[in-house]
Design a protein around this motif. Structure first.
Motif, PDB file in Angstrom:
ATOM      1  N   ILE A 141       8.518   6.882 -17.675  1.00 16.54           N
ATOM      2  CA  ILE A 141       8.420   5.494 -18.120  1.00 16.54           C
ATOM      3  C   ILE A 141       9.774   4.791 -17.984  1.00 16.54           C
ATOM      4  O   ILE A 141       9.856   3.641 -17.545  1.00 16.54           O
ATOM      5  CB  ILE A 141       7.923   5.441 -19.579  1.00 16.54           C
ATOM      6  CG1 ILE A 141       6.487   5.957 -19.675  1.00 16.54           C
ATOM      7  CG2 ILE A 141       8.012   4.021 -20.137  1.00 16.54           C
ATOM      8  CD1 ILE A 141       5.947   6.025 -21.082  1.00 16.54           C
ATOM      9  N   SER A 142      10.839   5.507 -18.333  1.00 10.56           N
ATOM     10  CA  SER A 142      12.184   4.916 -18.219  1.00 10.56           C
ATOM     11  C   SER A 142      12.512   4.589 -16.774  1.00 10.56           C
ATOM     12  O   SER A 142      13.118   3.547 -16.487  1.00 10.56           O
ATOM     13  CB  SER A 142      13.218   5.883 -18.797  1.00 10.56           C
ATOM     14  OG  SER A 142      13.001   6.099 -20.172  1.00 10.56           O
ATOM     15  N   LYS A 143      12.104   5.457 -15.859  1.00 11.55           N
ATOM     16  CA  LYS A 143      12.390   5.217 -14.443  1.00 11.55           C
ATOM     17  C   LYS A 143      11.672   3.967 -13.953  1.00 11.55           C
ATOM     18  O   LYS A 143      12.262   3.127 -13.264  1.00 11.55           O
ATOM     19  CB  LYS A 143      11.967   6.430 -13.613  1.00 11.55           C
ATOM     20  CG  LYS A 143      12.232   6.252 -12.120  1.00 11.55           C
ATOM     21  CD  LYS A 143      11.981   7.525 -11.337  1.00 11.55           C
ATOM     22  CE  LYS A 143      12.322   7.323  -9.870  1.00 11.55           C
ATOM     23  NZ  LYS A 143      12.181   8.565  -9.079  1.00 11.55           N
ATOM     24  N   ASP A 152      10.611  14.241 -14.268  1.00  9.06           N
ATOM     25  CA  ASP A 152      10.734  13.047 -13.445  1.00  9.06           C
ATOM     26  C   ASP A 152      11.041  13.501 -12.021  1.00  9.06           C
ATOM     27  O   ASP A 152      12.189  13.486 -11.585  1.00  9.06           O
ATOM     28  CB  ASP A 152      11.847  12.147 -13.994  1.00  9.06           C
ATOM     29  CG  ASP A 152      12.159  10.964 -13.086  1.00  9.06           C
ATOM     30  OD1 ASP A 152      11.338  10.681 -12.201  1.00  9.06           O
ATOM     31  OD2 ASP A 152      13.219  10.336 -13.269  1.00  9.06           O
ATOM     32  N   PHE A 153      10.020  13.939 -11.302  1.00 13.92           N
ATOM     33  CA  PHE A 153      10.253  14.397  -9.919  1.00 13.92           C
ATOM     34  C   PHE A 153       9.214  13.785  -8.987  1.00 13.92           C
ATOM     35  O   PHE A 153       8.081  13.468  -9.391  1.00 13.92           O
ATOM     36  CB  PHE A 153      10.205  15.926  -9.828  1.00 13.92           C
ATOM     37  CG  PHE A 153       8.874  16.550 -10.158  1.00 13.92           C
ATOM     38  CD1 PHE A 153       7.941  16.807  -9.157  1.00 13.92           C
ATOM     39  CD2 PHE A 153       8.556  16.904 -11.472  1.00 13.92           C
ATOM     40  CE1 PHE A 153       6.715  17.386  -9.461  1.00 13.92           C
ATOM     41  CE2 PHE A 153       7.345  17.492 -11.774  1.00 13.92           C
ATOM     42  CZ  PHE A 153       6.410  17.737 -10.770  1.00 13.92           C
ATOM     43  N   ALA A 154       9.641  13.568  -7.748  1.00 17.00           N
ATOM     44  CA  ALA A 154       8.737  13.039  -6.720  1.00 17.00           C
ATOM     45  C   ALA A 154       7.832  14.162  -6.246  1.00 17.00           C
ATOM     46  O   ALA A 154       8.310  15.241  -5.874  1.00 17.00           O
ATOM     47  CB  ALA A 154       9.546  12.477  -5.558  1.00 17.00           C
ATOM     48  N   MET A 209      13.159   0.359 -12.577  1.00 19.93           N
ATOM     49  CA  MET A 209      12.733  -0.273 -11.329  1.00 19.93           C
ATOM     50  C   MET A 209      12.335  -1.727 -11.572  1.00 19.93           C
ATOM     51  O   MET A 209      12.710  -2.629 -10.818  1.00 19.93           O
ATOM     52  CB  MET A 209      11.564   0.503 -10.717  1.00 19.93           C
ATOM     53  CG  MET A 209      11.921   1.886 -10.200  1.00 19.93           C
ATOM     54  SD  MET A 209      10.446   2.894  -9.881  1.00 19.93           S
ATOM     55  CE  MET A 209       9.486   1.801  -8.870  1.00 19.93           C
ATOM     56  N   ALA A 210      11.562  -1.934 -12.654  1.00 21.68           N
ATOM     57  CA  ALA A 210      11.120  -3.292 -12.960  1.00 21.68           C
ATOM     58  C   ALA A 210      12.313  -4.188 -13.305  1.00 21.68           C
ATOM     59  O   ALA A 210      12.372  -5.347 -12.891  1.00 21.68           O
ATOM     60  CB  ALA A 210      10.127  -3.257 -14.120  1.00 21.68           C
ATOM     61  N   LYS A 248       0.811  -1.216   0.000  1.00 21.02           N
ATOM     62  CA  LYS A 248       0.000   0.000   0.000  1.00 21.02           C
ATOM     63  C   LYS A 248       0.846   1.267   0.000  1.00 21.02           C
ATOM     64  O   LYS A 248       0.445   2.305   0.524  1.00 21.02           O
ATOM     65  CB  LYS A 248      -0.977  -0.001   1.180  1.00 21.02           C
ATOM     66  CG  LYS A 248      -2.021  -1.108   1.097  1.00 21.02           C
ATOM     67  CD  LYS A 248      -2.976  -1.066   2.286  1.00 21.02           C
ATOM     68  CE  LYS A 248      -4.100  -2.071   2.091  1.00 21.02           C
ATOM     69  NZ  LYS A 248      -3.631  -3.443   1.930  1.00 21.02           N
ATOM     70  N   ARG A 249       2.022   1.176  -0.584  1.00 27.59           N
ATOM     71  CA  ARG A 249       2.870   2.350  -0.775  1.00 27.59           C
ATOM     72  C   ARG A 249       2.995   2.581  -2.278  1.00 27.59           C
ATOM     73  O   ARG A 249       3.421   1.702  -3.013  1.00 27.59           O
ATOM     74  CB  ARG A 249       4.243   2.145  -0.128  1.00 27.59           C
ATOM     75  CG  ARG A 249       4.205   2.178   1.395  1.00 27.59           C
ATOM     76  CD  ARG A 249       5.591   1.932   1.992  1.00 27.59           C
ATOM     77  NE  ARG A 249       6.570   2.894   1.519  1.00 27.59           N
ATOM     78  CZ  ARG A 249       6.740   4.122   2.019  1.00 27.59           C
ATOM     79  NH1 ARG A 249       5.965   4.539   3.024  1.00 27.59           N
ATOM     80  NH2 ARG A 249       7.658   4.929   1.540  1.00 27.59           N
ATOM     81  N   PHE A 250       2.617   3.790  -2.722  1.00 24.99           N
ATOM     82  CA  PHE A 250       2.568   4.097  -4.138  1.00 24.99           C
ATOM     83  C   PHE A 250       3.626   5.126  -4.490  1.00 24.99           C
ATOM     84  O   PHE A 250       3.735   6.170  -3.827  1.00 24.99           O
ATOM     85  CB  PHE A 250       1.197   4.667  -4.528  1.00 24.99           C
ATOM     86  CG  PHE A 250       0.042   3.744  -4.254  1.00 24.99           C
ATOM     87  CD1 PHE A 250       0.211   2.367  -4.249  1.00 24.99           C
ATOM     88  CD2 PHE A 250      -1.225   4.246  -4.016  1.00 24.99           C
ATOM     89  CE1 PHE A 250      -0.847   1.516  -4.013  1.00 24.99           C
ATOM     90  CE2 PHE A 250      -2.294   3.406  -3.787  1.00 24.99           C
ATOM     91  CZ  PHE A 250      -2.105   2.032  -3.776  1.00 24.99           C
ATOM     92  N   SER A 251       4.398   4.820  -5.547  1.00 24.10           N
ATOM     93  CA  SER A 251       5.307   5.821  -6.093  1.00 24.10           C
ATOM     94  C   SER A 251       4.482   6.887  -6.794  1.00 24.10           C
ATOM     95  O   SER A 251       3.606   6.585  -7.597  1.00 24.10           O
ATOM     96  CB  SER A 251       6.277   5.180  -7.088  1.00 24.10           C
ATOM     97  OG  SER A 251       7.128   4.263  -6.443  1.00 24.10           O
TER      98      SER A 251
END
Length: 463
Positions: A436-438, A395-397, A442-443, A375-378
């Motif tokens: 998408i690249s990030k 690409d920023f949080a 991760m995947a 239940k933690r979402f990027s």
């Protein structure tokens, strides 16, 4: 490893990604076509067109069946079917002058038929008269379109056949054999599944491999009867029958696994007339590969968990957030369209856990009813100038923590979005590639550890 064990390994089902849309296969045949050739019969093919943006767009074309006024086409048209849309189709039959891939401008038009994909799917089998220009009937010509839903089937197979010592039907050369594979329906009728290419002047032909869905091959019933016919091709359409045999997909798999996948090709007339007749050749299943198509439910029931990432569009094309027309407008009385999209998608992934608290690993298999178990979402953003230097970032949080872009639940994403919006300047351009690249990185990183299952990127927005 022995040859038999290699075959058994090859026959084992392989996993492939599940289709994203409902799929329908269309099979075509015609009757009583007009004869446009003075010396021989017409060489028909069918062109499929789809109505899109008020114009007809070519989708695909069948093979050419030489010298035939009653063709049964091997080529299958595969279309996405949307129940909520009117998908207009047009089928045009031509007497083909050259190869079917060279266009149809110089071909003779034999008639056309229009209908919707929904009509074909609803009736499963549609037979209509072919019409010439200005609505005139093309004699007694008809076209039949049969639909099969393949969206629910569980895979497809790749088959490869060859033959040995076929009968020679030609006087001055060897036979030009081709093979037809039929499925026997419940009513005893036979449905053409596939027709191979013609191998010229060869009594021991090797035909090209081909793929068919299990639904098309045997209606997903492995014991359903199948029939294979071998012919000597004739350019005038009067093909000479060499022989046939019957089998099932179940028998194919078993025989292939035991390295015994071959059948006598029998001509019943020769068997009756010739006392010592054995066969008219042997047909061999050279290769068989099964592919299982897994549905989304298969993955979930198997314990798959999903990493859910939100990417929010902060480009200026959304409008000034202070303006009520903006998609980012913060309305004190109701959520804007971005918030609606966030909640609608996020709550499904967050709150699908119905089985209560679970013990920690290794005593607990990943919950099959919990899409994103932590239940933690990027939560990321793109297309905005961000503090402190107010440089454009794609690409920023949105919680402004580059070391940890995850938020606690969907409510955490909503709060981070609300805190982020007043601190950034909407800019541009729309460039989602870095995000998408990030997620792809991760995947890939999780896949290298053997822990990855599925990664989903959801660009949040009203669409």
């Amino acid at each position: 490893m022995s040859a038999g064990s290699e075959r058994r390994a090859a026959a084992a089902p392989r996993a492939v990604p599940a289709p994203r849309a409902s799929r329908v296969e269309l099979r075509l045949s015609c009757r009583h076509l007009l004869d446009r050739d003075p010396l021989t019969k017409s060489d028909p093919s069918v062109l499929l067109l789809l109505r899109s943006q008020n114009q007809w767009v070519q989708v695909d074309r069948t093979e050419v069946v030489r010298s035939s006024l009653h063709p049964v086409f091997s080529k299958v048209f595969t279309l996405d079917y949307y129940f909520e849309e009117v998908q207009k189709l047009r089928f045009e039959v031509y007497d083909t002058r050259g190869p079917s891939d060279l266009g149809y401008q110089d071909d003779d038009f034999l008639g056309g038929m229009e209908c919707t994909l929904g009509q074909i799917v609803a009736q499963k089998k549609v037979t209509r008269a072919l019409l010439l220009r200005f609505g005139r009937n093309a004699g007694k010509s008809t076209i039949t379109v049969t639909a099969e839903d393949i969206s629910g089937n569980n895979g497809y197979v790749e088959l490869s056949f060859r033959a040995r010592k076929l009968d020679d039907k030609d006087l001055f050369s060897k036979s030009d054999p081709f093979l037809e594979l039929y499925r026997v329906n419940d009513d005893g009728s036979e449905q053409l599944v596939y027709r191979t290419e013609v191998v010229k002047d060869n009594l021991s032909p090797v035909w090209e491999p081909f793929k068919v869905s299990l639904n098309t091959l045997c209606s997903c019933e492995e014991t359903r009867p199948l029939k294979c016919l071998v012919w000597d091709h004739d350019s005038r359409g009067k093909h000479d029958f060499i022989g046939e045999f019957s089998t099932t997909f179940e028998e194919m798999q078993k025989a292939f696994g035991e390295d015994q996948a071959q059948w006598d090709c029998v001509n019943a007339k020769y068997r009756q007339k010739k006392r010592n007749y054995k066969n008219s050749g042997v047909v061999i299943l050279a290769d068989l590969k099964s592919y299982r198509v897994h549905s989304f439910l298969d993955y979930i029931m198997g314990g798959c968990q999903i990493h859910f990432t939100v990417a929010i569009d902060f480009t200026a094309s959304n409008g000034d957030p202070r303006n009520s027309c903006s998609l980012h407008y913060i309305n004190p009385f109701q959520p804007n369209e971005y918030l609606q999209a966030l909640v609608a998608v996020g709550e499904i992934c967050q709150d699908y856990d119905r089985c209560g608290p679970c013990p920690p690993p290794p005593h607990h298999w990943p919950c099959s009813q919990d899409y994103d178990s932590d239940k933690r979402f990027s939560a990321l953003g793109f297309g905005a100038r961000i503090p402190p230097k107010y440089e454009v970032s794609h690409d920023f949080a949105i919680n402004f923590n580059p070391e940890d872009d995850e938020c606690e639940g969907i409510q955490g994403v909503v709060e981070a979005y609300r805190n982020c919006l007043p601190r950034v300047q909407l800019y541009g351009p729309t460039n989602v590639a870095p995000v998408i690249s990030k997620v792809a990185r991760m995947a890939a990183a999780e896949e290298s550890t053997g822990e990855a299952s599925v990664a989903i990127l959801h660009p949040a927005g009203p669409d």
